[in-house]
Design a protein around this motif. Structure first.
Motif, PDB file in Angstrom:
ATOM      1  N   ALA A  98      34.118  13.394  57.510  1.00  0.00           N
ATOM      2  CA  ALA A  98      34.874  12.302  56.897  1.00  0.00           C
ATOM      3  C   ALA A  98      34.001  11.192  56.335  1.00  0.00           C
ATOM      4  CB  ALA A  98      35.850  11.719  57.919  1.00  0.00           C
ATOM      5  N   LEU A 116      32.862  11.529  52.759  1.00  0.00           N
ATOM      6  CA  LEU A 116      34.019  11.550  51.864  1.00  0.00           C
ATOM      7  C   LEU A 116      34.592  10.154  51.673  1.00  0.00           C
ATOM      8  CD1 LEU A 116      35.762  14.764  53.211  1.00  0.00           C
ATOM      9  CD2 LEU A 116      34.937  14.435  50.872  1.00  0.00           C
ATOM     10  N   ALA A 165      38.067  17.091  49.733  1.00  0.00           N
ATOM     11  CA  ALA A 165      37.995  16.948  51.188  1.00  0.00           C
ATOM     12  C   ALA A 165      38.343  18.258  51.880  1.00  0.00           C
ATOM     13  CB  ALA A 165      38.938  15.834  51.640  1.00  0.00           C
ATOM     14  N   THR A 195      41.040  11.056  52.891  1.00  0.00           N
ATOM     15  CA  THR A 195      40.091  11.947  53.554  1.00  0.00           C
ATOM     16  C   THR A 195      40.754  12.699  54.696  1.00  0.00           C
ATOM     17  OG1 THR A 195      38.180  10.577  52.988  1.00  0.00           O
ATOM     18  CG2 THR A 195      37.950  12.037  54.888  1.00  0.00           C
TER      19      THR A 195
END
Length: 258
Positions: free
Chosen positions: A118, A121, A87, A163
């Motif tokens: 985000a 992820l 991330a 994340t």
């Protein structure tokens, strides 16, 4: 003088914001697909570790409780934490490519940037957890059905938490070395102190005292509560994880504005 096409009204209109988010999400997804090695390696490693350690957890488990109820959530939390650098790398790469200043000064707001980074992820970490829990169910009898809606909801919240923490690391670190050190040391420390790798009952007493200060502790207990039906523990865990997620996102958004 020509009017600014990115006036405040246009720049932050819902439709334009959604478009920017979509562009950012597609870009992030392409980056993840082009280099799937690290997430794939963590997924395979988690299955191997679960297979090897499952008998150990059976011996350490509380009488009447299957060891897999501790093993599967603990290893899922551990390897999701290890992916913090995945991330963080998505934002740190913007500095490496010298596009960070342009990204911050562009039409996309901090919330749009974070959302676009985000979403893929979160989907990735959800997939990673799903593979592990399905494997644990098929191979070792993990009570997946007992989790009903609680287990997938917590998996989603935990994916969002990892994340957001990873993105916060990516925003605040400036070099690959800093990111690697922060993510690896942080993930290992949280894993050990939260009881994810080894049950807290066999660790020194002081570890149990500090364990609730780690997000991994709440994720582990939330997953266990999801399958055991402990509503109070589950609600408490989800609330703490959601609070950590919000705090990390706020810290990232403030850093992006600077």
């Amino acid at each position: 003088m020509q009017p600014d096409p990115l006036s405040a009204t246009a720049r932050f209109s819902p439709a334009l914001s959604a478009r920017h988010t979509g562009v950012m999400t597609r870009h992030t997804l392409v980056l993840l697909i082009r280099d799937p090695g690290t997430p794939l390696a963590y997924t395979v490693m988690s299955l191997v570790l679960l297979t090897v350690l499952h008998p150990v957890y059976d011996r350490l488990a509380t009488p009447g409780t299957p060891g897999i109820v501790q093993a599967a959530p603990g290893i899922a939390v551990m390897f999701t934490l290890l992916a913090l650098d995945v991330a963080g790398q998505l934002l740190l790469s913007e500095r490496t490519w010298h596009t960070w200043d342009r990204l911050r000064s562009g039409p996309a707001s901090p919330s749009t940037i974070l959302t676009g980074k985000a979403v893929p992820l979160i989907a990735l970490f959800l997939a990673q957890q799903s593979v592990l829990f399905l494997f644990a169910t098929a191979a070792f009898g993990f009570p997946l059905a007992a989790g009903t809606w609680r287990l997938p909801l917590l998996a989603l919240l935990w994916a969002a938490c990892v994340t957001s923490c990873g993105l916060a690391l990516g925003v605040h670190t400036r070099t690959q070395g800093q990111l690697a050190a922060a993510s690896d040391i942080g993930a290992l420390t949280i894993t050990c102190l939260s009881g994810c790798l080894v049950p807290l009952t066999v660790l020194p007493h002081w570890v149990s005292t500090v364990a609730p200060a780690t997000p991994g502790y709440w994720a582990l207990h939330g997953f266990q509560a999801a399958v055991t039906g402990d509503t109070r523990a589950y609600t408490h865990s989800t609330a703490v994880i959601a609070a950590i997620t919000a705090a990390a996102l706020l810290a990232s958004a403030r850093r992006i504005r600077r």
